[in-house]
Design a protein around this motif. Structure first.
Motif, PDB file in Angstrom:
ATOM      1  N   HIS B  29      19.047 -13.910  52.062  1.00  0.00           N
ATOM      2  CA  HIS B  29      19.468 -14.351  50.734  1.00  0.00           C
ATOM      3  C   HIS B  29      20.846 -14.981  50.795  1.00  0.00           C
ATOM      4  N   ASN B  30      21.101 -15.899  49.884  1.00  0.00           N
ATOM      5  CA  ASN B  30      22.364 -16.625  49.900  1.00  0.00           C
ATOM      6  C   ASN B  30      23.525 -15.818  49.339  1.00  0.00           C
ATOM      7  N   SER B  31      23.339 -15.205  48.173  1.00  0.00           N
ATOM      8  CA  SER B  31      24.469 -14.621  47.445  1.00  0.00           C
ATOM      9  C   SER B  31      24.756 -13.193  47.869  1.00  0.00           C
ATOM     10  N   MET B  32      26.029 -12.942  48.150  1.00  0.00           N
ATOM     11  CA  MET B  32      26.480 -11.601  48.515  1.00  0.00           C
ATOM     12  C   MET B  32      27.753 -11.263  47.747  1.00  0.00           C
ATOM     13  N   TYR B  33      27.987  -9.963  47.566  1.00  0.00           N
ATOM     14  CA  TYR B  33      29.054  -9.502  46.679  1.00  0.00           C
ATOM     15  C   TYR B  33      29.763  -8.282  47.258  1.00  0.00           C
ATOM     16  N   TRP B  34      31.036  -8.145  46.909  1.00  0.00           N
ATOM     17  CA  TRP B  34      31.782  -6.926  47.186  1.00  0.00           C
ATOM     18  C   TRP B  34      32.288  -6.352  45.864  1.00  0.00           C
ATOM     19  N   SER B  51      27.015 -18.783  48.962  1.00  0.00           N
ATOM     20  CA  SER B  51      26.297 -19.304  50.129  1.00  0.00           C
ATOM     21  C   SER B  51      27.221 -19.236  51.332  1.00  0.00           C
ATOM     22  N   GLU B  52      26.645 -19.450  52.487  1.00  0.00           N
ATOM     23  CA  GLU B  52      27.417 -19.420  53.725  1.00  0.00           C
ATOM     24  C   GLU B  52      28.591 -20.397  53.635  1.00  0.00           C
ATOM     25  N   GLY B  63      44.916  -8.212  46.979  1.00  0.00           N
ATOM     26  CA  GLY B  63      45.006  -7.245  48.067  1.00  0.00           C
ATOM     27  C   GLY B  63      43.840  -7.309  49.033  1.00  0.00           C
ATOM     28  N   TYR B  64      42.907  -8.219  48.779  1.00  0.00           N
ATOM     29  CA  TYR B  64      41.710  -8.339  49.612  1.00  0.00           C
ATOM     30  C   TYR B  64      41.502  -9.783  50.056  1.00  0.00           C
ATOM     31  N   ASN B  65      40.844  -9.916  51.212  1.00  0.00           N
ATOM     32  CA  ASN B  65      40.341 -11.200  51.655  1.00  0.00           C
ATOM     33  C   ASN B  65      38.908 -11.018  52.113  1.00  0.00           C
ATOM     34  N   VAL B  66      38.129 -12.087  52.068  1.00  0.00           N
ATOM     35  CA  VAL B  66      36.747 -12.008  52.497  1.00  0.00           C
ATOM     36  C   VAL B  66      36.440 -13.135  53.454  1.00  0.00           C
ATOM     37  N   LYS B  71      25.087 -16.536  57.253  1.00  0.00           N
ATOM     38  CA  LYS B  71      24.301 -16.126  56.091  1.00  0.00           C
ATOM     39  C   LYS B  71      24.142 -14.609  56.020  1.00  0.00           C
ATOM     40  N   ARG B  72      24.124 -13.939  57.150  1.00  0.00           N
ATOM     41  CA  ARG B  72      23.847 -12.505  57.182  1.00  0.00           C
ATOM     42  C   ARG B  72      25.047 -11.652  56.799  1.00  0.00           C
ATOM     43  N   GLU B  73      26.244 -12.075  57.151  1.00  0.00           N
ATOM     44  CA  GLU B  73      27.390 -11.173  57.114  1.00  0.00           C
ATOM     45  C   GLU B  73      28.472 -11.617  56.135  1.00  0.00           C
ATOM     46  N   PHE B  74      29.007 -10.616  55.434  1.00  0.00           N
ATOM     47  CA  PHE B  74      30.068 -10.861  54.453  1.00  0.00           C
ATOM     48  C   PHE B  74      31.059  -9.717  54.594  1.00  0.00           C
ATOM     49  N   SER B  75      32.234  -9.997  55.121  1.00  0.00           N
ATOM     50  CA  SER B  75      33.195  -8.929  55.398  1.00  0.00           C
ATOM     51  C   SER B  75      34.337  -8.938  54.393  1.00  0.00           C
TER      52      SER B  75
END
Lengths: 110, 113
Positions: B29-34, B51-52, B63-66, B71-75
């Motif tokens: 899937h395209n959309s990811m969230y924290w 999306s990627e 205070g955060y960065n992403v 496509k698989r990973e979102f840190s």
């Protein structure tokens, strides 16, 4: 920005009784979703409502979307101990994002 | 939770330390969230990625960065942790194109001393 409010914050229910939790948005929504989070767990999707005035049922749970698409309710009949948890509504106005309400924490007295 | 994995499950940091929370999904899937969830509170969106290669700020990004390198990973990275960042962090992915429904990972419980 968009705000979603839920009431009540806490709901103490005697096992077997019914209760309702309410969700109100500051803006008109394209859809609304409900999630359940068990203590120590993660939110799990329950249902999505899209149409104005829509009513959906899942066994003892009845979900309703308001005519103006700014409010929703969740009614649980004959509450069981398995209903314990926090119920969140989440609204989507447009695009990719959901705005979550603060949740209603349900405690069941046996 | 099927489809979304998060590491680590628990973490204790000292003020000023840095760390990266990892999230991976295997459902293409395209959309990811924290999100972060403070005790007794709802979920607040930190960042999301439609999306990627693209990321956008949510409600509480300071205070955060992403990073969305594929496509698989979102840190999610905390460069200099503060006690106010003590929370449970959930990663989520959008279920599909025609719905806003989100699948959540099991969460990372972070304590900053």
């Amino acid at each position: 920005g968009q705000q979603v409010m839920q009431i009540p914050q806490y709901q103490h229910v005697q096992e077997g009784e019914d209760f309702t939790t309410y969700c109100n948005s500051s803006t008109t929504l394209s859809n609304i979703q409900w999630y359940k989070q068990r203590p120590g767990g993660h939110p799990v999707f329950l249902i999505q409502l899209v149409k104005s005035g829509e009513v959906k049922k899942q066994k003892r749970l009845t979900f309703q979307f308001g005519e103006a698409k700014k409010n929703s309710s969740l009614h649980i009949t004959a509450t069981q101990t398995t209903d314990v948890g926090t119920y969140f509504c989440a609204g989507s106005a447009a695009g990719n994002k959901l705005t979550f309400g603060g949740g209603t924490r349900v405690l069941v007295k046996p | 939770n099927a489809g979304v994995t998060q590491t680590p499950k628990f973490q204790v940091l000292k003020t000023g330390q840095s760390m990266t929370l990892q999230c991976a999904q295997d459902m293409n899937h395209n959309s990811m969230y924290w999100y972060r969830q403070d005790p007794g509170m709802g979920l607040r969106l930190i960042y999301y990625s439609a999306s990627e290669g693209t990321t956008d700020k949510g409600e509480v990004p300071n205070g955060y960065n992403v990073s969305r390198l594929n496509k698989r990973e979102f840190s999610l990275r905390l460069e200099s942790a503060a006690p106010s960042q003590t929370s449970v962090y959930f990663c989520a992915m959008r279920q599909g194109w025609s719905t806003d429904t989100q699948y959540f990972g099991p969460g990372t419980r972070l304590t900053v001393l």
